[in-house]
Design a protein around this motif. Structure first.
Motif, PDB file in Angstrom:
ATOM      1  N   HIS A  29       0.834  -1.203   0.000  1.00 37.41           N
ATOM      2  CA  HIS A  29       0.000   0.000   0.000  1.00 37.41           C
ATOM      3  C   HIS A  29       0.872   1.257   0.000  1.00 37.41           C
ATOM      4  CE1 HIS A  29      -3.149   2.815   1.096  1.00 37.41           C
ATOM      5  NE2 HIS A  29      -2.417   3.181   2.133  1.00 37.41           N
ATOM      6  N   LYS A  44      -9.809   6.135  -1.887  1.00 32.42           N
ATOM      7  CA  LYS A  44      -9.675   4.913  -1.100  1.00 32.42           C
ATOM      8  C   LYS A  44     -10.603   4.954   0.109  1.00 32.42           C
ATOM      9  CE  LYS A  44      -6.659   2.193   1.755  1.00 32.42           C
ATOM     10  NZ  LYS A  44      -5.441   2.080   2.493  1.00 32.42           N
ATOM     11  N   ILE A  47     -14.176   4.341  -0.922  1.00 30.43           N
ATOM     12  CA  ILE A  47     -14.390   2.931  -1.249  1.00 30.43           C
ATOM     13  C   ILE A  47     -14.575   2.112   0.034  1.00 30.43           C
ATOM     14  CG2 ILE A  47     -13.268   0.855  -2.170  1.00 30.43           C
ATOM     15  CD1 ILE A  47     -12.016   2.708  -4.326  1.00 30.43           C
ATOM     16  N   VAL A  62      -8.203  -3.656   3.764  1.00 33.11           N
ATOM     17  CA  VAL A  62      -8.420  -3.197   2.396  1.00 33.11           C
ATOM     18  C   VAL A  62      -7.104  -2.699   1.814  1.00 33.11           C
ATOM     19  CG1 VAL A  62      -9.655  -1.554   0.935  1.00 33.11           C
ATOM     20  CG2 VAL A  62     -10.777  -2.506   2.947  1.00 33.11           C
ATOM     21  N   VAL A  64      -5.736  -0.941  -1.695  1.00 33.44           N
ATOM     22  CA  VAL A  64      -6.081  -0.321  -2.970  1.00 33.44           C
ATOM     23  C   VAL A  64      -4.771   0.097  -3.629  1.00 33.44           C
ATOM     24  CG1 VAL A  64      -7.342   1.522  -4.122  1.00 33.44           C
ATOM     25  CG2 VAL A  64      -8.248   0.537  -2.016  1.00 33.44           C
ATOM     26  N   GLU A  77      -6.524  -1.649  -8.530  1.00 35.51           N
ATOM     27  CA  GLU A  77      -6.663  -2.984  -7.952  1.00 35.51           C
ATOM     28  C   GLU A  77      -7.139  -2.841  -6.514  1.00 35.51           C
ATOM     29  OE1 GLU A  77      -3.882  -6.767  -6.718  1.00 35.51           O
ATOM     30  OE2 GLU A  77      -3.167  -5.397  -8.248  1.00 35.51           O
ATOM     31  N   LEU A  78      -8.196  -3.559  -6.173  1.00 30.30           N
ATOM     32  CA  LEU A  78      -8.789  -3.502  -4.838  1.00 30.30           C
ATOM     33  C   LEU A  78      -8.827  -4.901  -4.257  1.00 30.30           C
ATOM     34  CD1 LEU A  78     -10.487  -1.925  -2.668  1.00 30.30           C
ATOM     35  CD2 LEU A  78     -12.481  -2.589  -3.991  1.00 30.30           C
ATOM     36  N   ASN A  79      -8.210  -5.089  -3.092  1.00 34.94           N
ATOM     37  CA  ASN A  79      -8.235  -6.368  -2.392  1.00 34.94           C
ATOM     38  C   ASN A  79      -8.833  -6.147  -1.017  1.00 34.94           C
ATOM     39  OD1 ASN A  79      -6.786  -8.175  -4.272  1.00 34.94           O
ATOM     40  ND2 ASN A  79      -5.158  -6.693  -3.964  1.00 34.94           N
TER      41      ASN A  79
END
Length: 86
Positions: A29, A44, A47, A62, A64, A77-79
């Motif tokens: 991150h 972010k 989201i 999270v 991002v 990319e979002l995890n």
């Protein structure tokens, strides 16, 4: 631990493994934010707020990341690490 393993396994991961995974997320991150646009931190946060409407998560669950390549193509990319069903 892959995402599929998370759903298949009823075992809780070891504390050291969990800590390592979270540290990897934090490092990734921080690396990703170096070249990020000014609006990225606010995006972010928004989201995360949307996800929290549906699932109880913490901010460290999270990740991002915004990747840009030479073709002027940006990939967001979002995890999200989802909590176990209880």
């Amino acid at each position: 631990m892959s995402l599929l393993d998370y759903f298949r396994s009823n075992k809780k991961p070891a504390t050291a493994v969990t800590a390592k995974e979270r540290l990897q997320i934090i490092v990734a991150h921080q690396r990703s934010e170096r070249g990020a646009p000014d609006y990225f931190p606010q995006m972010k946060q928004e989201i995360i707020e949307v996800i929290r409407k549906y699932v109880a998560i913490e901010e460290d669950q999270v990740s991002v990341q915004l990747d840009q390549n030479d073709d002027n193509l940006s990939v967001l990319e979002l995890n999200v690490t989802l909590p176990e069903k209880g």
